[in-house]
Design a protein around this motif. Structure first.
Motif, short mmCIF file in Angstrom:
data_model
loop_
_atom_site.label_atom_id
_atom_site.label_comp_id
_atom_site.label_asym_id
_atom_site.label_seq_id
_atom_site.Cartn_x
_atom_site.Cartn_y
_atom_site.Cartn_z
N GLN A 79 0.93 -1.13 -0.01
CA GLN A 79 -0.03 -0.05 0.17
C GLN A 79 1.02 1.08 -0.11
N PHE A 80 0.74 2.10 -1.03
CA PHE A 80 1.50 3.41 -0.99
C PHE A 80 0.42 4.48 -0.92
N ARG A 81 1.09 5.31 0.15
CA ARG A 81 0.19 6.72 0.20
C ARG A 81 0.87 7.79 -0.52
N ILE A 82 -0.08 8.40 -1.18
CA ILE A 82 0.43 9.31 -2.23
C ILE A 82 -0.42 10.62 -1.97
N LEU A 131 -3.45 2.04 -3.44
CA LEU A 131 -2.84 3.48 -3.57
C LEU A 131 -4.06 4.17 -2.45
N LEU A 133 -4.76 7.76 -1.93
CA LEU A 133 -4.81 8.99 -2.20
C LEU A 133 -5.28 10.21 -1.60
N PHE A 235 -0.42 8.55 -12.72
CA PHE A 235 -0.48 7.54 -11.50
C PHE A 235 0.29 6.41 -11.46
N THR A 239 3.58 5.32 -9.24
CA THR A 239 3.43 4.11 -8.43
C THR A 239 4.68 3.13 -8.86
#
Length: 289
Positions: A79-82, A131, A133, A235, A239
């Motif tokens: 999980q990426f926090r952007i 993601l 966002l 995006f 990513t």
């Protein structure tokens, strides 16, 4: 219904008794018919309830089968926090709504504080990345709120309006502010020139934007939420850049940091034999408004 005539040669008492017996027989028959109707009605109600329950279960099962992606969203590897950064009215919310919901509206309320969106991407075979966002308000009065989200983000989209020169001039300020707040760590950025469909009103050239991106050491891409031009690609590029840095060991998960989280089925990452070359400029798809 008239009763049948009594048998011949009977007394009045006998005739009266016979008549009372006939009335009781008729009453008993009516009672039996009423019981039969009641039993039949109860049986029909029970059958109707059973059919309704089966139909409801079938509808629920059908809905689950038609929405498998939501059930599988929990099976992400990372999980990426952007976070989206930039002045007010540059179109950050429009980009997110186009990317997450596939919709666009010419009328959008300004973001108050921070809004949250989510979507998953399949980066490579067997690797699903979720993601988180965060859409930040561009107004100065909300800056104290949005800065608290900088440290817990691994990626940032620096967005400016191609038709508004001031928003482009403020990009360096946004980059500096965020970079200082997250020291000693760093964030992966991508520069977004938004509203590429408004070519006649353009105030920032591609050469200028690419030069700024080169100075900051980041990618540059032009997008249009209205035409759905390069939105997904922007995006996806960010990513993929984050994921490649993870494979090289430059970005790792840390306790107490929400920028990157590992899922229950996280993949063991190894540096690739051949690293993908990253360029600061990418080809823009045509806008077919």
């Amino acid at each position: 219904m008239m009763p049948p005539p009594p048998p011949p040669a009977v007394s009045m008492v006998t005739a009266a008794g016979w008549f009372m017996g006939w009335r009781l027989q008729r009453s008993g028959a009516k009672v039996n018919q009423s019981h039969d109707r009641t039993a039949s009605s109860s049986s029909s109600s029970a059958e109707l309830r059973f059919v309704c329950i089966i139909l409801l279960l079938f509808i629920l099962l059908l809905l689950l089968c038609l929405r498998p992606s939501h059930a599988m969203d929990t099976l992400w590897q990372y999980q990426f926090r952007i976070i989206l950064l930039g002045d007010s009215t540059v179109g950050k919310s429009s980009l997110l709504k186009r990317f997450t919901d596939g919709i666009y509206s010419d009328v959008a309320d300004p973001t108050v504080g921070v809004d949250f969106y989510a979507r998953s991407l399949d980066i490579e075979s067997g690797v699903k990345i979720k993601l988180q966002l965060w859409d930040t308000a561009g107004q100065e009065r909300f800056r104290s709120i949005t800065t608290s989200y900088y440290r817990n983000s691994v990626g940032g989209l620096l967005v400016f309006d191609l038709t508004n020169r001031k928003t482009f001039d403020h990009v360096k300020e946004w980059h500096k502010e965020v970079s200082e707040h997250i020291l000693p760590h760093h964030m992966v950025y991508i520069l977004i020139g938004h509203k590429s469909d408004l070519q006649k009103d353009r105030k920032v050239s591609r050469d200028e934007a690419e030069q700024l991106a080169a100075e900051l050491g980041i990618r540059y891409i032009e997008t249009s939420a209205k035409c759905n031009s390069n939105v997904d690609r922007a995006f996806e590029l960010l990513t993929r850049d984050i994921y490649e840095l993870m494979k090289m060991g430059e970005i790792v998960t840390r306790d107490g940091w929400d920028g990157v989280k590992s899922g229950l089925t996280a993949k063991v990452l190894y540096p690739g034999d051949e690293e993908e070359e990253l360029t600061t400029a990418s080809a823009e798809k045509g806008c077919h408004c």
